[in-house]
Write a protein that holds these residues in place. Structure first.
Motif, short mmCIF file in Angstrom:
data_model
loop_
_atom_site.label_atom_id
_atom_site.label_comp_id
_atom_site.label_asym_id
_atom_site.label_seq_id
_atom_site.Cartn_x
_atom_site.Cartn_y
_atom_site.Cartn_z
N GLY A 150 0.86 -1.05 0.05
CA GLY A 150 -0.14 -0.27 0.22
C GLY A 150 0.95 1.05 -0.02
N LEU A 151 0.25 2.41 -0.12
CA LEU A 151 0.68 3.64 -0.26
C LEU A 151 1.16 4.08 1.29
N GLU A 152 2.52 4.36 1.37
CA GLU A 152 2.82 4.87 2.67
C GLU A 152 2.87 6.47 2.62
N PRO A 153 1.90 7.14 3.31
CA PRO A 153 1.84 8.47 2.90
C PRO A 153 2.90 9.32 3.32
N MET A 158 4.81 3.36 -2.55
CA MET A 158 4.28 1.88 -2.23
C MET A 158 5.24 1.09 -1.23
N GLN A 159 4.78 0.54 -0.22
CA GLN A 159 5.56 -0.26 0.42
C GLN A 159 4.97 -1.48 1.22
N ARG A 160 5.52 -2.60 1.53
CA ARG A 160 4.94 -3.66 2.05
C ARG A 160 4.63 -3.75 3.41
N ARG A 208 -5.27 4.63 8.60
CA ARG A 208 -6.52 4.21 8.22
C ARG A 208 -6.74 4.29 6.81
N ALA A 209 -6.24 5.35 6.10
CA ALA A 209 -6.25 5.36 4.61
C ALA A 209 -5.43 4.53 4.11
N SER A 210 -4.37 4.05 4.40
CA SER A 210 -3.52 3.13 3.45
C SER A 210 -3.48 1.79 4.05
N ASN A 211 -4.13 1.64 5.07
CA ASN A 211 -4.31 -0.10 5.34
C ASN A 211 -5.68 -0.54 5.37
N VAL A 294 -4.51 12.04 0.97
CA VAL A 294 -4.83 10.57 1.64
C VAL A 294 -5.72 10.66 2.70
N GLY A 295 -6.91 9.81 2.42
CA GLY A 295 -7.92 9.61 3.25
C GLY A 295 -9.12 10.66 3.19
#
Length: 302
Positions: A150-153, A158-160, A208-211, A294-295
């Motif tokens: 997902g995107l890490e703001p 992107m990162q896992r 909350r937005a990325s996960n 984001v979010g």
């Protein structure tokens, strides 16, 4: 009500009553002089800590910098394994000078969380990272535990997100320390309660937005604010010291500590949590005209 639940309520009431007496005694007895807080004969006496050795491959660590630091200094077993809950009680008491109530409550809570016996069982530090036990999403120093890409703001890519919570996540820590708006008597940067609330708001909203598997119940919000508050109440909020504590998980020379549960909660935890506001963070971000917020439009659970 089940007998086990009644037993837990009675135990908690006893701990709080015990802690109230400790808090009262702290108010009416003289404070210990600098250099005499840590008991003689224990690590940290006179502000002198055992040798710092970073963890090696195969060592067990967790998401708590304070516990990892004790293992890195050899106060807990350096491999972070086979620690008894009573041992954790004892070394937390002498290392961080927390009240005996806190030093009993946390290991006992962990033992119950893991389904183990406080008096007879042991654990590895990594065991404490049972997700949504004590460890929780939206940490200020760790990534989420979801196994998705997902995107890490904070870093814009992107990162896992992996379950391993043992390693500090440097971008978050640098962001956190950069939030410092306070100054000490020498003009050095200090984190404040407002800084912690602001960054907690950001972490919760971004996580909350990325996960898609994000969760944060009320008890874990309290844990989160408790953990962040130790940066002020235990470690003094000084950025140059927190760099060592959070990035290296090392206790600076000369440090001494001390707090009760009631003092801890009334002095910082409740204030940090009260000031944490995801909606305000998102509204401020939108008002600033940031592209790709984001979010935006997300539902924030209160």
């Amino acid at each position: 009500m089940p007998q086990n639940a009644v037993s837990k309520i009675v135990s908690l009431a006893g701990v709080l009553a015990w802690d109230a007496s400790c808090t009262f005694l702290n108010l009416i007895t003289p404070s210990k002089k600098e250099g005499s807080v840590t008991p003689q004969g224990h690590p940290g006496a006179d502000g002198k800590w055992p040798e710092y050795v970073p963890p090696k491959e195969g060592d067990s660590r967790c998401s708590c910098p304070a516990l990892n630091a004790m293992a890195n200094h050899g106060i807990l077993p350096r491999d972070g394994k086979n620690i008894t809950f009573e041992e954790l009680n004892r070394v937390c008491r002498t290392t961080y000078n927390f009240a005996p109530t806190f030093c009993y409550f946390v290991p006992n809570y962990a033992a119950n969380m893991l389904g183990r016996n406080y008096k007879t069982d042991s654990f590895d530090l990594s065991d404490l990272d049972l997700h949504n036990g004590i460890e929780h999403d939206a940490s200020l120093t760790r990534t989420s535990t979801s196994q998705h890409l997902g995107l890490e703001p904070s870093i814009g890519k992107m990162q896992r997100f992996l379950p391993d919570q043992s390693k500090p996540y440097v971008p978050f820590i640098k962001e956190l320390l950069a939030e410092a708006t306070g100054k000490d008597a020498n003009g050095k940067a200090l984190l404040t309660i407002e800084d912690l609330s602001r960054y907690s708001s950001k972490r919760r909203a971004d996580a909350r937005a990325s996960n898609p598997e994000f969760t944060l119940e009320k008890i874990h919000k309290t844990f989160g604010s408790s953990n962040s508050s130790t940066l002020l109440t235990i470690f003094g909020g000084r950025v140059e010291d927190l760099e060592h504590i959070l990035l290296e998980e090392r206790i600076p020379e000369g440090w001494e500590f001390g707090l009760t549960i009631i003092t801890f909660n009334t002095s910082a935890v409740s204030k940090v949590e009260k000031g944490t506001d995801e909606e305000k963070y998102l509204a401020d971000k939108k008002a600033a005209g940031e592209v790709g917020t984001v979010g935006e439009g997300s539902s924030i659970a209160k």
